[in-house]
Structure formats: structure tokens, C-alpha cells
Design a protein around this motif. Structure first.
Motif, PDB file in Angstrom:
ATOM      1  N   THR A 186       0.355 -21.305  -7.790  1.00  0.00           N
ATOM      2  CA  THR A 186       0.161 -21.354  -6.353  1.00  0.00           C
ATOM      3  C   THR A 186       0.660 -20.038  -5.764  1.00  0.00           C
ATOM      4  O   THR A 186       1.795 -19.628  -6.026  1.00  0.00           O
ATOM      5  N   TYR A 187      -0.205 -19.377  -5.019  1.00  0.00           N
ATOM      6  CA  TYR A 187       0.152 -18.115  -4.390  1.00  0.00           C
ATOM      7  C   TYR A 187       0.402 -18.382  -2.909  1.00  0.00           C
ATOM      8  O   TYR A 187      -0.453 -18.957  -2.227  1.00  0.00           O
ATOM      9  N   THR A 188       1.558 -17.979  -2.418  1.00  0.00           N
ATOM     10  CA  THR A 188       1.834 -18.094  -0.991  1.00  0.00           C
ATOM     11  C   THR A 188       1.849 -16.680  -0.410  1.00  0.00           C
ATOM     12  O   THR A 188       2.253 -15.725  -1.079  1.00  0.00           O
ATOM     13  N   ALA A 189       1.385 -16.562   0.831  1.00  0.00           N
ATOM     14  CA  ALA A 189       1.230 -15.234   1.416  1.00  0.00           C
ATOM     15  C   ALA A 189       1.392 -15.287   2.921  1.00  0.00           C
ATOM     16  O   ALA A 189       1.025 -16.270   3.571  1.00  0.00           O
ATOM     17  N   ASP A 190       1.952 -14.210   3.478  1.00  0.00           N
ATOM     18  CA  ASP A 190       2.102 -14.095   4.919  1.00  0.00           C
ATOM     19  C   ASP A 190       0.801 -13.634   5.573  1.00  0.00           C
ATOM     20  O   ASP A 190       0.574 -13.870   6.757  1.00  0.00           O
ATOM     21  N   ALA A 191      -0.043 -12.959   4.792  1.00  0.00           N
ATOM     22  CA  ALA A 191      -1.364 -12.536   5.272  1.00  0.00           C
ATOM     23  C   ALA A 191      -2.333 -12.618   4.098  1.00  0.00           C
ATOM     24  O   ALA A 191      -1.934 -12.444   2.935  1.00  0.00           O
ATOM     25  N   VAL A 192      -3.590 -12.881   4.395  1.00  0.00           N
ATOM     26  CA  VAL A 192      -4.615 -13.008   3.360  1.00  0.00           C
ATOM     27  C   VAL A 192      -5.784 -12.089   3.700  1.00  0.00           C
ATOM     28  O   VAL A 192      -6.236 -12.052   4.854  1.00  0.00           O
ATOM     29  N   ILE A 193      -6.245 -11.348   2.693  1.00  0.00           N
ATOM     30  CA  ILE A 193      -7.465 -10.556   2.839  1.00  0.00           C
ATOM     31  C   ILE A 193      -8.520 -11.172   1.938  1.00  0.00           C
ATOM     32  O   ILE A 193      -8.358 -11.227   0.706  1.00  0.00           O
ATOM     33  N   LEU A 194      -9.601 -11.653   2.536  1.00  0.00           N
ATOM     34  CA  LEU A 194     -10.694 -12.272   1.800  1.00  0.00           C
ATOM     35  C   LEU A 194     -11.742 -11.213   1.471  1.00  0.00           C
ATOM     36  O   LEU A 194     -12.299 -10.586   2.372  1.00  0.00           O
ATOM     37  N   ALA A 195     -11.996 -11.020   0.189  1.00  0.00           N
ATOM     38  CA  ALA A 195     -12.982 -10.040  -0.257  1.00  0.00           C
ATOM     39  C   ALA A 195     -13.785 -10.625  -1.410  1.00  0.00           C
ATOM     40  O   ALA A 195     -13.970 -10.004  -2.449  1.00  0.00           O
ATOM     41  N   THR A 196     -14.265 -11.849  -1.193  1.00  0.00           N
ATOM     42  CA  THR A 196     -14.925 -12.604  -2.263  1.00  0.00           C
ATOM     43  C   THR A 196     -16.379 -12.218  -2.483  1.00  0.00           C
ATOM     44  O   THR A 196     -17.015 -12.674  -3.431  1.00  0.00           O
ATOM     45  N   MET A 224     -14.276  -1.456   4.915  1.00  0.00           N
ATOM     46  CA  MET A 224     -13.715  -2.675   5.486  1.00  0.00           C
ATOM     47  C   MET A 224     -12.452  -3.104   4.758  1.00  0.00           C
ATOM     48  O   MET A 224     -11.536  -3.679   5.363  1.00  0.00           O
ATOM     49  N   GLY A 225     -12.385  -2.828   3.460  1.00  0.00           N
ATOM     50  CA  GLY A 225     -11.155  -3.117   2.720  1.00  0.00           C
ATOM     51  C   GLY A 225      -9.991  -2.306   3.256  1.00  0.00           C
ATOM     52  O   GLY A 225      -8.862  -2.808   3.399  1.00  0.00           O
ATOM     53  N   CYS A 226     -10.255  -1.047   3.568  1.00  0.00           N
ATOM     54  CA  CYS A 226      -9.252  -0.185   4.194  1.00  0.00           C
ATOM     55  C   CYS A 226      -8.819  -0.777   5.534  1.00  0.00           C
ATOM     56  O   CYS A 226      -7.622  -0.900   5.825  1.00  0.00           O
ATOM     57  N   MET A 227      -9.786  -1.144   6.369  1.00  0.00           N
ATOM     58  CA  MET A 227      -9.482  -1.713   7.688  1.00  0.00           C
ATOM     59  C   MET A 227      -8.624  -2.969   7.558  1.00  0.00           C
ATOM     60  O   MET A 227      -7.649  -3.155   8.295  1.00  0.00           O
ATOM     61  N   ALA A 228      -8.984  -3.843   6.621  1.00  0.00           N
ATOM     62  CA  ALA A 228      -8.269  -5.106   6.453  1.00  0.00           C
ATOM     63  C   ALA A 228      -6.809  -4.868   6.088  1.00  0.00           C
ATOM     64  O   ALA A 228      -5.904  -5.532   6.621  1.00  0.00           O
ATOM     65  N   ALA A 229      -6.566  -3.924   5.186  1.00  0.00           N
ATOM     66  CA  ALA A 229      -5.191  -3.646   4.779  1.00  0.00           C
ATOM     67  C   ALA A 229      -4.378  -3.067   5.934  1.00  0.00           C
ATOM     68  O   ALA A 229      -3.219  -3.449   6.152  1.00  0.00           O
ATOM     69  N   LEU A 230      -4.975  -2.146   6.695  1.00  0.00           N
ATOM     70  CA  LEU A 230      -4.273  -1.558   7.833  1.00  0.00           C
ATOM     71  C   LEU A 230      -3.991  -2.613   8.903  1.00  0.00           C
ATOM     72  O   LEU A 230      -2.916  -2.626   9.517  1.00  0.00           O
ATOM     73  N   GLU A 231      -4.954  -3.505   9.112  1.00  0.00           N
ATOM     74  CA  GLU A 231      -4.753  -4.563  10.107  1.00  0.00           C
ATOM     75  C   GLU A 231      -3.734  -5.590   9.630  1.00  0.00           C
ATOM     76  O   GLU A 231      -2.961  -6.126  10.436  1.00  0.00           O
ATOM     77  N   ALA A 232      -3.716  -5.870   8.326  1.00  0.00           N
ATOM     78  CA  ALA A 232      -2.707  -6.783   7.781  1.00  0.00           C
ATOM     79  C   ALA A 232      -1.312  -6.191   7.937  1.00  0.00           C
ATOM     80  O   ALA A 232      -0.360  -6.905   8.291  1.00  0.00           O
ATOM     81  N   GLU A 233      -1.202  -4.881   7.670  1.00  0.00           N
ATOM     82  CA  GLU A 233       0.090  -4.209   7.852  1.00  0.00           C
ATOM     83  C   GLU A 233       0.561  -4.328   9.301  1.00  0.00           C
ATOM     84  O   GLU A 233       1.725  -4.645   9.577  1.00  0.00           O
ATOM     85  N   ARG A 234      -0.335  -4.100  10.246  1.00  0.00           N
ATOM     86  CA  ARG A 234       0.004  -4.181  11.667  1.00  0.00           C
ATOM     87  C   ARG A 234       0.388  -5.616  12.050  1.00  0.00           C
ATOM     88  O   ARG A 234       1.354  -5.839  12.786  1.00  0.00           O
TER      89      ARG A 234
END
Length: 321
Positions: free
Chosen positions: A103-113, A297-307
Motif C-alpha cells: 500500500t502506497y500512501t502519498a501527500d500528492a498523486v501524479i496520474l500518468a497512466t 505535462m509531466g514537468c507541469m505536474a511535478a512543479l504544481e505538486a511541489e507548490r
């Protein structure tokens, strides 16, 4: 034995969007975990020459994804060969349950399926899947050396598959329900110049015919879209290339979707309808569906997750004062 792993950012998917998110999230010192899924590397692992990746005049799809995975690892992204079976976005932290039992728990999730190949839905198509019916020319083209085969479709995927299959087949019939292709002009030019490819306009697949013992395709029945006339075409392989659908099984009942299941994101953003959940790549992109836009979009998602995570920490800090 079940295990629980926590990460600040969980990335689900391993195509250009996922690996790029891994690079950027790692550089932000978020120590992300990336779960690769059933097809590590995504759709590019089933393509051959990629001619539109900036910096490479030509690169093999699988090679490009090996390089992107290595880059993400080098930056510090932990990459795990697991498959997420279910995702709980109601709890905080978010919970993702892997096929491995983890089970993975996370404070933020990036979906790239990403996305997966569409099928027509004919019973005969399903009956011969793996026995002459395929949706991946690079996976199965080798088995049809010197044989006649057909490709169904009229977009980039169909034309690319037809061109690739000429490396093996004696003849490729491209079957399309209209009389013009949707593919890029450069691809159309190559197709029309190739003596091994014969387009068949205004036709659609009606039935795949073959034998049961041994199981294999012997031909297809196609129907003229205007007259209804049925024609039988002998062939040993049928490649269905009618496009892709978003791989949204984890979130189709949890996140807002549109355009046939693509995850909705806010304008100029990868934010979804749930704060802390971001979507990137073909899962959300019904328009461009390119490796380079997925990576962006992967770049955007990571930057937005960081923010997002920084804002959460600021809020928690103020509440504690």
C-alpha cells in the motif's frame, strides 16, 4: 506480507509524462516513488522510429524510454515495478494499493497512466486476439514474414503500423471507412509511395474469419460503407489501429472526465477536480497525444505538486502557531 510505503509524491505510470514528473519531483527534493504499471515505458515501447523527439533526428521508442527511466533514477526517483489495482482519493494521505500487496500512501498523486489501444468490439476480433489479430505491429509484425495482412484505420497509428509492417509482409491492405486519411501529410506521402500498401476506401471490418485447429486467421470480411456489399480479403494477420482510449480505470468514478473518459484538468494546469491530485500525458490529453507534450505535462505536474505541498506545509505551520 503486506507492506506500507509513504511518499510525498506518488507517480502512477511510466511513459514520458511519468518519467519527466519523476525527474522534476526528484530535483525538488520530494523523493518521489514512481510505480511503473503493466507496461513500463508506456506506448513508446511498442513503436519503432520516433522522429519528432527534440534533440534526436531519429530514436527508437524503447531506447528513448530506457533513457528517460535512467534519467529519473539518476535524479533520485525510486522506480518500482508494481501495478496499482485501486486508488483511494477520499483519504488523506491518499492510498494506492499495489498488486504486490504494498500500500502506497502519498501527500500528492501524479496520474500518468496514459492510454491503450481501442478495439472494434467484434466477437470474431476477440476470438482471434493473439492468433492473428493484434493492435501492436512492432510486437507481432515479425510473425507475418512474406504474408498478406490488413490494417484497420486511417489516422497516424494506422499509417505508421502499415508502413512498419511492409518490413515483413508481402502486401498490406489498409482498410478505411472514408476515402481520405487523418494521418499527418508526411506519413500519407510515405504510404502512397510504398508499393506494398494498397488502400481500400469506404470499407469497414465486418468479420475476421479463420480456423480453429490450428487457430489462425485466414481472411476478413469487409463491408462497403455506401453499398453494404461484402468482400472477403485473404490475409494471415489483422492489425487494428483505430486509436486509443485513456487508461482511466483507477479514477473514472472519482475524478471529473470528458471527451470519452479523459481526465479534466484546470486551464493551463494539471490540477484535477481533487486538490493534490494531478494528471499528465495521454490520460488527460485528447487533442495532441504526443510524447513531447506528455513530457511537458509531466514537468507541469511535478512543479504544481511541489507548490501544493509547500502550501500545505505553510497552512499547517500557521495552524500550529
Amino acid at each position: 506480507m503486506s507492506d506500507t510505503r509513504h511518499t510525498r509524491v506518488l507517480i502512477i505510470g511510466s511513459g514520458p509524462a511519468g518519467y519527466t514528473a519523476g525527474v522534476y519531483a526528484s530535483r525538488a527534493m520530494l523523493e518521489p516513488i514512481l510505480v511503473q504499471g503493466l507496461e513500463p515505458g508506456g506506448q513508446l515501447t511498442t513503436t519503432t522510429e520516433v522522429e519528432n523527439w527534440p534533440g534526436d533526428t531519429e530514436v527508437q521508442g524503447p531506447d528513448l524510454m530506457v533513457r528517460m527511466e535512467a534519467h529519473a533514477k539518476a535524479m533520485g526517483c525510486e522506480i518500482i515495478g508494481d501495478y496499482i489495482q485501486s486508488l483511494d482519493l477520499d483519504s488523506r494521505p491518499f492510498q494506492a494499493h499495489g498488486d504486490s500487496g504494498t500500500t502506497y500512501t502519498a501527500d500528492a498523486v501524479i496520474l500518468a497512466t496514459g492510454a491503450y489501444a481501442k478495439w472494434i468490439g467484434l466477437p470474431s476480433e476477440d476470438a482471434f486476439k493473439g492468433f492473428g489479430v493484434s493492435a501492436c505491429a512492432t510486437c507481432d509484425g515479425f510473425f507475418y514474414r512474406g504474408q498478406e495482412i490488413v490494417v484497420i484505420g486511417g489516422g497516424n497509428t494506422a499509417v505508421e503500423e502499415a508502413l512498419f509492417l511492409t518490413n515483413f509482409a508481402s502486401k498490406v491492405t489498409l482498410i478505411h471507412r472514408r476515402d481520405e486519411l487523418r494521418a499527418e501529410k508526411i506519413l500519407q506521402d510515405r504510404l502512397f509511395k510504398n508499393p506494398k500498401i494498397e488502400p481500400l476506401w469506404f470499407h469497414e471490418l465486418e468479420e475476421v474469419v479463420g480456423t480453429d485447429n490450428p487457430k489462425g486467421v485466414e481472411g476478413v470480411r469487409v463491408k462497403h460503407t455506401k453499398t453494404g456489399e461484402i468482400t472477403e480479403i485473404p490475409c494471415k494477420g489483422v492489425f487494428v489501429a483505430i486509436g486509443h482510449a485513456p487508461a482511466n480505470d483507477l479514477v473514472k468514478d472519482k475524478l471529473e472526465t470528458h471527451m470519452g473518459g479523459y481526465v479534466v484538468t484546470k486551464p493551463d494546469s494539471t490540477e484535477t477536480s481533487i486538490p493534490g491530485v494531478f494528471a499528465a500525458g495521454d490520460l488527460t490529453d485528447h487533442k495532441y497525444r504526443q510524447a513531447v507534450t506528455s513530457a511537458g505535462m509531466g514537468c507541469m505536474a511535478a512543479l504544481e505538486a511541489e507548490r501544493f505541498l509547500a502550501e500545505q506545509e505553510d497552512t499547517a505551520g500557521l495552524a500550529a502557531q
